[in-house]
Design a protein around this motif. Structure first.
Motif, PDB file in Angstrom:
ATOM      1  N   GLY A 205       0.880  -1.103   0.061  1.00  0.00           N
ATOM      2  CA  GLY A 205      -0.010   0.099   0.071  1.00  0.00           C
ATOM      3  C   GLY A 205       0.853   1.399   0.020  1.00  0.00           C
ATOM      4  O   GLY A 205       0.299   2.272  -0.206  1.00  0.00           O
ATOM      5  N   SER A 206       2.115   1.163   0.311  1.00  0.00           N
ATOM      6  CA  SER A 206       2.995   2.314   0.337  1.00  0.00           C
ATOM      7  C   SER A 206       3.832   2.608  -1.171  1.00  0.00           C
ATOM      8  O   SER A 206       4.551   3.487  -0.910  1.00  0.00           O
ATOM      9  N   THR A 207       3.619   1.367  -1.742  1.00  0.00           N
ATOM     10  CA  THR A 207       4.324   1.579  -3.167  1.00  0.00           C
ATOM     11  C   THR A 207       3.555   0.843  -4.051  1.00  0.00           C
ATOM     12  O   THR A 207       2.759  -0.216  -3.853  1.00  0.00           O
ATOM     13  N   GLN A 208       3.818   0.771  -5.227  1.00  0.00           N
ATOM     14  CA  GLN A 208       3.111   0.210  -6.354  1.00  0.00           C
ATOM     15  C   GLN A 208       3.922  -0.528  -7.413  1.00  0.00           C
ATOM     16  O   GLN A 208       3.283  -1.514  -8.034  1.00  0.00           O
ATOM     17  N   ARG A 209       5.253  -0.335  -7.239  1.00  0.00           N
ATOM     18  CA  ARG A 209       6.199  -1.273  -8.264  1.00  0.00           C
ATOM     19  C   ARG A 209       7.358  -1.606  -7.507  1.00  0.00           C
ATOM     20  O   ARG A 209       7.938  -0.855  -6.672  1.00  0.00           O
ATOM     21  N   VAL A 210       8.013  -2.755  -7.734  1.00  0.00           N
ATOM     22  CA  VAL A 210       9.193  -3.117  -7.444  1.00  0.00           C
ATOM     23  C   VAL A 210      10.077  -3.346  -8.434  1.00  0.00           C
ATOM     24  O   VAL A 210       9.695  -3.875  -9.384  1.00  0.00           O
ATOM     25  N   VAL A 211      11.379  -3.266  -8.509  1.00  0.00           N
ATOM     26  CA  VAL A 211      12.399  -3.455  -9.489  1.00  0.00           C
ATOM     27  C   VAL A 211      13.498  -4.281  -9.034  1.00  0.00           C
ATOM     28  O   VAL A 211      13.935  -4.213  -7.866  1.00  0.00           O
ATOM     29  N   ILE A 212      13.628  -5.512  -9.794  1.00  0.00           N
ATOM     30  CA  ILE A 212      14.719  -6.447  -9.575  1.00  0.00           C
ATOM     31  C   ILE A 212      15.804  -6.626 -10.592  1.00  0.00           C
ATOM     32  O   ILE A 212      15.602  -6.113 -11.709  1.00  0.00           O
ATOM     33  N   SER A 213      16.961  -6.988 -10.141  1.00  0.00           N
ATOM     34  CA  SER A 213      17.931  -7.296 -11.182  1.00  0.00           C
ATOM     35  C   SER A 213      18.871  -8.111 -10.501  1.00  0.00           C
ATOM     36  O   SER A 213      18.892  -8.219  -9.187  1.00  0.00           O
ATOM     37  N   PHE A 214      19.718  -8.853 -11.359  1.00  0.00           N
ATOM     38  CA  PHE A 214      20.773  -9.849 -10.738  1.00  0.00           C
ATOM     39  C   PHE A 214      22.046  -9.070 -10.785  1.00  0.00           C
ATOM     40  O   PHE A 214      22.081  -8.395 -11.628  1.00  0.00           O
ATOM     41  N   VAL A 215      22.895  -9.366  -9.915  1.00  0.00           N
ATOM     42  CA  VAL A 215      24.306  -8.782  -9.807  1.00  0.00           C
ATOM     43  C   VAL A 215      25.121  -9.141 -11.140  1.00  0.00           C
ATOM     44  O   VAL A 215      25.064 -10.112 -11.335  1.00  0.00           O
ATOM     45  N   ASP A 216      25.632  -7.796 -11.482  1.00  0.00           N
ATOM     46  CA  ASP A 216      26.432  -8.049 -12.600  1.00  0.00           C
ATOM     47  C   ASP A 216      28.132  -8.180 -12.175  1.00  0.00           C
ATOM     48  O   ASP A 216      28.582  -7.311 -11.081  1.00  0.00           O
ATOM     49  N   SER A 217      29.024  -8.721 -12.658  1.00  0.00           N
ATOM     50  CA  SER A 217      30.460  -8.857 -12.305  1.00  0.00           C
ATOM     51  C   SER A 217      30.963  -7.619 -12.999  1.00  0.00           C
ATOM     52  O   SER A 217      31.906  -7.721 -13.893  1.00  0.00           O
ATOM     53  N   TYR A 218      30.945  -6.452 -12.466  1.00  0.00           N
ATOM     54  CA  TYR A 218      31.570  -5.322 -12.843  1.00  0.00           C
ATOM     55  C   TYR A 218      32.947  -5.315 -12.178  1.00  0.00           C
ATOM     56  O   TYR A 218      33.475  -6.216 -11.535  1.00  0.00           O
ATOM     57  N   ARG A 219      33.942  -4.535 -12.901  1.00  0.00           N
ATOM     58  CA  ARG A 219      35.110  -4.825 -12.595  1.00  0.00           C
ATOM     59  C   ARG A 219      35.464  -4.553 -11.056  1.00  0.00           C
ATOM     60  O   ARG A 219      36.351  -5.243 -10.308  1.00  0.00           O
ATOM     61  N   LYS A 220      34.776  -3.315 -10.626  1.00  0.00           N
ATOM     62  CA  LYS A 220      34.959  -2.863  -9.131  1.00  0.00           C
ATOM     63  C   LYS A 220      34.454  -3.951  -8.228  1.00  0.00           C
ATOM     64  O   LYS A 220      35.036  -4.421  -7.195  1.00  0.00           O
ATOM     65  N   ALA A 221      33.109  -4.463  -8.532  1.00  0.00           N
ATOM     66  CA  ALA A 221      32.474  -5.313  -7.801  1.00  0.00           C
ATOM     67  C   ALA A 221      33.283  -6.853  -7.988  1.00  0.00           C
ATOM     68  O   ALA A 221      33.478  -7.421  -6.727  1.00  0.00           O
ATOM     69  N   THR A 222      33.714  -7.082  -9.019  1.00  0.00           N
ATOM     70  CA  THR A 222      34.778  -8.358  -8.857  1.00  0.00           C
ATOM     71  C   THR A 222      35.791  -8.410  -7.836  1.00  0.00           C
ATOM     72  O   THR A 222      36.280  -9.347  -7.316  1.00  0.00           O
ATOM     73  N   SER A 223      36.380  -7.143  -7.754  1.00  0.00           N
ATOM     74  CA  SER A 223      37.498  -7.019  -7.056  1.00  0.00           C
ATOM     75  C   SER A 223      37.198  -7.048  -5.648  1.00  0.00           C
ATOM     76  O   SER A 223      37.972  -7.842  -4.743  1.00  0.00           O
ATOM     77  N   GLN A 224      35.947  -6.443  -5.193  1.00  0.00           N
ATOM     78  CA  GLN A 224      35.560  -6.810  -3.836  1.00  0.00           C
ATOM     79  C   GLN A 224      35.083  -7.958  -3.582  1.00  0.00           C
ATOM     80  O   GLN A 224      35.344  -8.685  -2.554  1.00  0.00           O
ATOM     81  N   PHE A 225      34.433  -8.895  -4.535  1.00  0.00           N
ATOM     82  CA  PHE A 225      34.272 -10.163  -4.309  1.00  0.00           C
ATOM     83  C   PHE A 225      35.394 -11.065  -3.962  1.00  0.00           C
ATOM     84  O   PHE A 225      35.358 -11.700  -2.984  1.00  0.00           O
ATOM     85  N   LYS A 226      36.574 -10.559  -4.673  1.00  0.00           N
ATOM     86  CA  LYS A 226      37.667 -11.476  -4.202  1.00  0.00           C
ATOM     87  C   LYS A 226      38.258 -11.120  -3.080  1.00  0.00           C
ATOM     88  O   LYS A 226      38.624 -12.065  -2.193  1.00  0.00           O
TER      89      LYS A 226
END
Length: 293
Positions: free
Chosen positions: A146-167
């Protein structure tokens, strides 16, 4: 012109005083993220701005200023990310309970159609697996019903900065699943679709490379001309923004943020690290026309 504030950093959470000063002065300047010698002056006059689109994990610092935006004649809506990840993944994000309260407060203030919930990116790991996501998504959806009408989802992508963090996380015994099989993705998507329907939420995807529409999630547009027309009664240029990823369906906008300036420190982030954010934040001047420097 549509102003994006901002895909590159969390302006409402960390730079609201600067943003409001720019609104009062009627302009800001933005560095090209790939060539700092290129600087663009961007009008922030109400007559030049069709829409303000905010992206945030904590809009609380901006809420006291919304009346001023209203009085100046601005139209705006929020993309508000609520994932509920543990501090190992979101070390500097406020507690989920507090952010849920802020979401309800914001929705009550400006209307549920102007606050879009983002449950993205979906990051599967050994500390937050399928069952955890199902339980968290359901908890948030039920709270926001009742406080929002839409939800947006996505799956994580392996960007360079993110991949470094994952390591780095792997060295701490936290393992991110960067490759998901179709069966696992289908199970998650179907579950989220079912929970969304139960809580009267339209569910869309954001720049998702995989076609998950057979399981009930159509590709969305975060800067969406149909949403803008329905909510605000105005028509904007429907041309796709060529500066965004091929999978992105958003229409043209001007982003006034800067990479490497966010202080949330999310370990999956494509836009920068906490260390870089702290370093650049030290160069922030609330009276400067640019966010940094």
């Amino acid at each position: 012109m549509i102003i994006s504030a901002s895909r590159r950093t969390d302006i409402p959470a960390f730079y609201s005083p600067w943003f409001m000063q720019r609104i009062r002065d009627g302009y800001c300047t933005v560095f090209n993220p790939f060539n700092r010698k290129q600087v663009t002056k961007v009008s922030l006059l109400p007559n030049d701005v069709e829409m303000l689109v905010f992206w945030t994990k904590n809009p609380q610092p901006l809420i006291p200023h919304l009346k001023e935006l209203d009085d100046r004649g601005f139209r705006y809506y929020f993309h508000y990310t609520l994932n509920g990840y543990p501090p190992e993944l979101e070390p500097k994000v406020p507690e989920l309970h507090d952010r849920l309260e802020t979401f309800l407060q914001l929705s009550n203030l400006i209307g549920p159609e102007k606050v879009i919930w983002r449950y993205d990116p979906i990051v599967l790991s050994n500390i937050m697996g399928y069952d955890n996501h199902q339980a968290m998504f359901e908890k948030i959806a039920q709270t926001l019903k009742g406080s929002t009408q839409r939800v947006v989802i996505s799956f994580v992508d392996s960007y360079r900065k993110a991949t470094s963090q994952f390591k780095q996380l792997a060295k701490q015994g936290i393992y991110i699943a960067e490759e998901l099989n179709l069966e696992a993705i289908e199970d998650i998507v179907r579950t989220l679709v079912s929970i969304s329907k139960e809580n009267e939420l339209e569910i869309q995807s954001c720049a998702e490379k995989l076609d998950i529409s057979p399981w009930g999630v159509l590709p969305g547009r975060c800067i969406d001309p149909l949403h803008i027309k329905r909510v605000f009664g105005i028509e904007v240029n429907p041309t796709k923004d060529k500066n965004q990823r091929p999978e992105c369906g958003c229409v043209q906008s001007k982003d006034i943020g800067a990479y490497e300036t966010c202080l949330h420190g999310c370990r999956y982030c494509y836009a920068g690290t906490l260390q870089a954010g702290l370093r650049h934040h030290g160069r922030h001047d609330v009276h400067s026309s640019s966010l940094i420097g």
